[in-house]
Enzyme design. Structure first.
Site, PDB file in Angstrom:
ATOM      1  N   ARG A  42      54.276  32.304  29.900  1.00 17.55           N
ATOM      2  CA  ARG A  42      54.182  33.405  28.934  1.00 17.55           C
ATOM      3  C   ARG A  42      53.646  34.672  29.585  1.00 17.55           C
ATOM      4  O   ARG A  42      54.259  35.739  29.496  1.00 17.55           O
ATOM      5  CB  ARG A  42      53.281  33.000  27.766  1.00 17.55           C
ATOM      6  CG  ARG A  42      52.921  34.161  26.851  1.00 17.55           C
ATOM      7  CD  ARG A  42      51.848  33.783  25.849  1.00 17.55           C
ATOM      8  NE  ARG A  42      51.101  34.958  25.421  1.00 17.55           N
ATOM      9  CZ  ARG A  42      51.541  35.841  24.540  1.00 17.55           C
ATOM     10  NH1 ARG A  42      52.706  35.681  23.977  1.00 17.55           N
ATOM     11  NH2 ARG A  42      50.830  36.899  24.231  1.00 17.55           N
ATOM     12  N   GLU A  78      57.255  15.266  24.755  1.00 12.97           N
ATOM     13  CA  GLU A  78      58.144  15.996  23.846  1.00 12.97           C
ATOM     14  C   GLU A  78      57.761  17.474  23.838  1.00 12.97           C
ATOM     15  O   GLU A  78      56.584  17.809  23.723  1.00 12.97           O
ATOM     16  CB  GLU A  78      58.008  15.420  22.430  1.00 12.97           C
ATOM     17  CG  GLU A  78      58.805  16.176  21.387  1.00 12.97           C
ATOM     18  CD  GLU A  78      58.419  15.785  19.973  1.00 12.97           C
ATOM     19  OE1 GLU A  78      59.261  15.211  19.278  1.00 12.97           O
ATOM     20  OE2 GLU A  78      57.257  16.047  19.569  1.00 12.97           O
ATOM     21  N   LYS A 104      54.079   4.564  14.212  1.00 16.44           N
ATOM     22  CA  LYS A 104      55.424   4.893  14.666  1.00 16.44           C
ATOM     23  C   LYS A 104      56.075   3.691  15.356  1.00 16.44           C
ATOM     24  O   LYS A 104      57.266   3.428  15.174  1.00 16.44           O
ATOM     25  CB  LYS A 104      55.377   6.089  15.616  1.00 16.44           C
ATOM     26  CG  LYS A 104      56.755   6.654  15.911  1.00 16.44           C
ATOM     27  CD  LYS A 104      56.681   8.054  16.477  1.00 16.44           C
ATOM     28  CE  LYS A 104      58.057   8.635  16.681  1.00 16.44           C
ATOM     29  NZ  LYS A 104      58.027  10.054  17.004  1.00 16.44           N
ATOM     30  N   ALA A 105      55.265   2.954  16.131  1.00 12.82           N
ATOM     31  CA  ALA A 105      55.785   1.757  16.814  1.00 12.82           C
ATOM     32  C   ALA A 105      56.283   0.751  15.786  1.00 12.82           C
ATOM     33  O   ALA A 105      57.351   0.146  15.942  1.00 12.82           O
ATOM     34  CB  ALA A 105      54.701   1.147  17.689  1.00 12.82           C
ATOM     35  N   SER A 109      65.376  17.346   5.283  1.00 17.00           N
ATOM     36  CA  SER A 109      64.146  17.901   4.703  1.00 17.00           C
ATOM     37  C   SER A 109      64.168  19.431   4.712  1.00 17.00           C
ATOM     38  O   SER A 109      63.496  20.072   3.917  1.00 17.00           O
ATOM     39  CB  SER A 109      62.944  17.416   5.520  1.00 17.00           C
ATOM     40  OG  SER A 109      63.053  17.833   6.877  1.00 17.00           O
ATOM     41  N   LYS A 136      51.605  28.457  29.217  1.00 15.26           N
ATOM     42  CA  LYS A 136      50.825  29.677  28.985  1.00 15.26           C
ATOM     43  C   LYS A 136      50.986  30.637  30.171  1.00 15.26           C
ATOM     44  O   LYS A 136      51.056  31.844  29.991  1.00 15.26           O
ATOM     45  CB  LYS A 136      49.343  29.335  28.774  1.00 15.26           C
ATOM     46  CG  LYS A 136      49.091  28.766  27.386  1.00 15.26           C
ATOM     47  CD  LYS A 136      47.650  28.361  27.191  1.00 15.26           C
ATOM     48  CE  LYS A 136      47.481  27.710  25.822  1.00 15.26           C
ATOM     49  NZ  LYS A 136      46.122  27.215  25.595  1.00 15.26           N
ATOM     50  N   GLU A 151      54.919  21.639   5.364  1.00 17.72           N
ATOM     51  CA  GLU A 151      55.645  20.442   4.956  1.00 17.72           C
ATOM     52  C   GLU A 151      54.964  19.186   5.495  1.00 17.72           C
ATOM     53  O   GLU A 151      54.862  18.181   4.806  1.00 17.72           O
ATOM     54  CB  GLU A 151      57.088  20.538   5.449  1.00 17.72           C
ATOM     55  CG  GLU A 151      58.037  19.578   4.778  1.00 17.72           C
ATOM     56  CD  GLU A 151      58.289  18.339   5.616  1.00 17.72           C
ATOM     57  OE1 GLU A 151      59.120  17.522   5.209  1.00 17.72           O
ATOM     58  OE2 GLU A 151      57.640  18.172   6.672  1.00 17.72           O
ATOM     59  N   THR A 179      54.533  23.207   9.319  1.00 22.60           N
ATOM     60  CA  THR A 179      53.105  22.911   9.168  1.00 22.60           C
ATOM     61  C   THR A 179      52.770  22.575   7.719  1.00 22.60           C
ATOM     62  O   THR A 179      52.093  21.584   7.439  1.00 22.60           O
ATOM     63  CB  THR A 179      52.267  24.122   9.644  1.00 22.60           C
ATOM     64  OG1 THR A 179      52.655  24.427  10.983  1.00 22.60           O
ATOM     65  CG2 THR A 179      50.792  23.827   9.605  1.00 22.60           C
TER      66      THR A 179
HETATM   67  N1  LIG Z   1      57.191  18.843   9.470  1.00 17.67           N
HETATM   68  C1  LIG Z   1      58.241  18.126   9.877  1.00 17.67           C
HETATM   69  N2  LIG Z   1      58.331  17.735  11.163  1.00 17.67           N
HETATM   70  C2  LIG Z   1      59.392  16.999  11.531  1.00 17.67           C
HETATM   71  C3  LIG Z   1      60.415  16.646  10.630  1.00 17.67           C
HETATM   72  N3  LIG Z   1      61.340  15.921  11.303  1.00 17.67           N
HETATM   73  C4  LIG Z   1      60.917  15.827  12.565  1.00 17.67           C
HETATM   74  N4  LIG Z   1      59.742  16.469  12.734  1.00 17.67           N
HETATM   75  C5  LIG Z   1      58.975  16.587  13.981  1.00 17.67           C
HETATM   76  O1  LIG Z   1      59.820  16.271  15.061  1.00 17.67           O
HETATM   77  C6  LIG Z   1      59.346  15.104  15.739  1.00 17.67           C
HETATM   78  C7  LIG Z   1      60.506  14.277  16.229  1.00 17.67           C
HETATM   79  O2  LIG Z   1      61.288  13.894  15.152  1.00 17.67           O
HETATM   80  P1  LIG Z   1      62.715  13.276  15.330  1.00 17.67           P
HETATM   81  O3  LIG Z   1      63.543  14.120  16.174  1.00 17.67           O
HETATM   82  O4  LIG Z   1      63.233  12.930  13.973  1.00 17.67           O
HETATM   83  O5  LIG Z   1      62.535  11.989  16.197  1.00 17.67           O
HETATM   84  P2  LIG Z   1      61.795  10.647  15.986  1.00 17.67           P
HETATM   85  O6  LIG Z   1      60.427  10.836  16.497  1.00 17.67           O
HETATM   86  O7  LIG Z   1      62.627   9.610  16.621  1.00 17.67           O
HETATM   87  O8  LIG Z   1      61.883  10.398  14.443  1.00 17.67           O
HETATM   88  P3  LIG Z   1      60.841  10.439  13.293  1.00 17.67           P
HETATM   89  O9  LIG Z   1      59.463  10.646  13.877  1.00 17.67           O
HETATM   90  O10 LIG Z   1      61.041   9.139  12.650  1.00 17.67           O
HETATM   91  O11 LIG Z   1      61.262  11.579  12.393  1.00 17.67           O
HETATM   92  C8  LIG Z   1      58.466  14.424  14.720  1.00 17.67           C
HETATM   93  O12 LIG Z   1      57.515  13.618  15.370  1.00 17.67           O
HETATM   94  C9  LIG Z   1      57.838  15.605  14.025  1.00 17.67           C
HETATM   95  O13 LIG Z   1      56.790  16.138  14.803  1.00 17.67           O
HETATM   96  C10 LIG Z   1      60.300  17.078   9.261  1.00 17.67           C
HETATM   97  O14 LIG Z   1      61.128  16.823   8.400  1.00 17.67           O
HETATM   98  N5  LIG Z   1      59.192  17.813   8.947  1.00 17.67           N
HETATM   99  N1  LIG Z   2      55.222  18.177  20.259  1.00  9.46           N
HETATM  100  C1  LIG Z   2      54.105  18.538  19.591  1.00  9.46           C
HETATM  101  N2  LIG Z   2      53.320  19.519  20.090  1.00  9.46           N
HETATM  102  C2  LIG Z   2      52.217  19.902  19.459  1.00  9.46           C
HETATM  103  N3  LIG Z   2      51.791  19.362  18.316  1.00  9.46           N
HETATM  104  C3  LIG Z   2      52.517  18.378  17.757  1.00  9.46           C
HETATM  105  C4  LIG Z   2      53.712  17.911  18.364  1.00  9.46           C
HETATM  106  N4  LIG Z   2      54.224  16.937  17.578  1.00  9.46           N
HETATM  107  C5  LIG Z   2      53.404  16.799  16.544  1.00  9.46           C
HETATM  108  N5  LIG Z   2      52.364  17.642  16.628  1.00  9.46           N
HETATM  109  C6  LIG Z   2      51.247  17.790  15.685  1.00  9.46           C
HETATM  110  O1  LIG Z   2      50.333  16.739  15.878  1.00  9.46           O
HETATM  111  C7  LIG Z   2      49.702  16.389  14.647  1.00  9.46           C
HETATM  112  C8  LIG Z   2      49.829  14.906  14.442  1.00  9.46           C
HETATM  113  O2  LIG Z   2      51.193  14.570  14.298  1.00  9.46           O
HETATM  114  P1  LIG Z   2      51.723  13.119  14.589  1.00  9.46           P
HETATM  115  O3  LIG Z   2      52.028  12.949  16.006  1.00  9.46           O
HETATM  116  O4  LIG Z   2      50.802  12.126  13.986  1.00  9.46           O
HETATM  117  O5  LIG Z   2      53.012  13.065  13.713  1.00  9.46           O
HETATM  118  P2  LIG Z   2      54.479  13.636  13.907  1.00  9.46           P
HETATM  119  O6  LIG Z   2      54.771  13.914  15.296  1.00  9.46           O
HETATM  120  O7  LIG Z   2      54.668  14.758  12.959  1.00  9.46           O
HETATM  121  O8  LIG Z   2      55.325  12.433  13.335  1.00  9.46           O
HETATM  122  P3  LIG Z   2      55.877  11.100  13.967  1.00  9.46           P
HETATM  123  O9  LIG Z   2      54.754  10.098  13.904  1.00  9.46           O
HETATM  124  O10 LIG Z   2      56.997  10.742  13.070  1.00  9.46           O
HETATM  125  O11 LIG Z   2      56.327  11.378  15.360  1.00  9.46           O
HETATM  126  C9  LIG Z   2      50.416  17.213  13.581  1.00  9.46           C
HETATM  127  O12 LIG Z   2      49.590  18.317  13.271  1.00  9.46           O
HETATM  128  C10 LIG Z   2      51.668  17.654  14.249  1.00  9.46           C
HETATM  129  O13 LIG Z   2      52.087  18.922  13.748  1.00  9.46           O
END
Ligand SMILES: Nc1nc2c(ncn2[C@@H]2O[C@H](COP(=O)(O)OP(=O)(O)OP(=O)(O)O)[C@@H](O)[C@H]2O)c(=O)[nH]1
Ligand SMILES: Nc1ncnc2c1ncn2[C@@H]1O[C@H](COP(=O)(O)OP(=O)(O)OP(=O)(O)O)[C@@H](O)[C@H]1O
Length: 273
Positions: free
Chosen positions: A30, A142, A58-59, A117, A27, A157, A155
């Protein structure tokens, strides 16, 4: 001993601190860039600590043992940076790579290679040293960087995927892919409009420069004792300016420069300096 026996609350503390600190830092970036260049490549910043259920799921999915969550789950601390234009994403990534308070472990470019996707975003996995009350810990975090259009799509999706628990009906998946395409077109359109806006600003800047250099050039005629010419050109300039005739001003500039050059040839000594 597994994670189950450990205290989740203390386990998550450094991640909470990391998210808070990174939010403040981006921030601040920015507002600083906005002051420096009248335009901020960052629109807004969000962050979250992953919920325990989501960490456990996830684990399980990635086969990460519970005593290796720190290394195995890279997004327990997550930051998201939203930009207006696709071009801004590269710039923000550059700024992040150059920072001394974190190191980039690796990057995932889902913009050049969008996911099946339709998902588009630029991801950076970083190591962040966080100073807790007891020790310095280096945690993974991340950073997702995306445009407003990418964020809008992701969002929606995400919430649909959550609702259908990953099993989206085929037609829904297709429509989401199509809308991801539309979001991508929207980003390209906005980028080209932005280029045009920048060009227009540059043109305005150029025109403003013509006016000031022309007025200075007219003034130089006095130094060459060409008073009648200076007055005549000044009057003509008034007409050209009324008509916003910048081409006419450029021609006038060329004329005056020719006059000054010929005066120089007549008597080069007199006008030096
Ligand atoms: N909405 C949406 N978010 C996604 C999608 N793929 C990845 N992301 C976001 O990107 C993050 C990292 O995804 P990836 O780069 O695929 O890495 P990852 O955490 O090893 O893999 P996954 O969580 O199994 O997808 C996820 O935790 C989500 O927040 C998608 O298809 N749709
Ligand atoms: N790097 C990020 N910064 C801010 N918000 C995030 C980030 N990653 C995920 N979110 C948000 O946090 C909320 C919870 O997401 P969650 O961490 O459970 O799942 P995910 O990151 O989308 O998926 P995954 O479990 O596959 O990593 C969602 O609203 C998502 O958009």
């Amino acid at each position: 001993m597994g994670m189950d026996g450990r205290n989740w609350e203390t386990f998550l503390l450094p991640y909470e601190q990391t998210v808070e600190e990174l939010k403040v830092k981006f921030k601040t970036m920015r507002s600083e860039l906005k002051k420096r260049e009248e335009y901020a490549p960052i629109e807004f910043v969000t962050g979250r600590v992953k919920r325990i259920t989501s960490i456990l799921e996830k684990a399980e999915r990635l086969d990460v043992p519970l005593d290796n969550l720190e290394e195995g789950i890279e997004d327990i601390a997550g930051i998201r940076i939203m930009c207006q234009f696709v071009e801004d994403i590269r710039r923000v990534a550059e700024y992040i790579r150059a920072r001394k308070d974190l190191t980039v472990l690796y990057e995932k470019d889902y913009i050049t290679n969008y996911k099946e996707s339709g998902y588009r975003s630029f991801h950076m996995i970083i190591r962040y040293p966080v100073q807790t009350a007891l020790e310095q810990k280096i945690v993974l975090a991340e950073i997702q960087i995306r445009t407003l259009a990418m964020n809008f799509w992701a969002t929606i999706e995400h919430s649909l995927n959550y609702k259908y628990r990953g099993g989206l009906p085929g037609d829904m998946r297709l429509r989401l892919q199509k809308s991801a395409q539309a979001a991508s077109v929207l980003d390209s359109e906005m980028s080209s409009i932005r280029e045009e806006i920048l060009d227009a600003q540059k043109l305005f800047e150029d025109d403003a420069n013509i006016v000031s250099t022309l007025l200075k050039t007219i003034h130089r005629l006095y130094a060459y004792h060409l008073v009648a010419e200076a007055v005549a050109y000044q009057a003509k300039f008034g007409e050209l300016f009324q008509a916003r005739d910048f081409e006419g001003m450029k021609q006038m500039m060329a004329e005056i420069k020719a006059i000054i050059a010929s005066k120089h040839e007549e008597d080069p000594e007199e006008y030096e300096g």
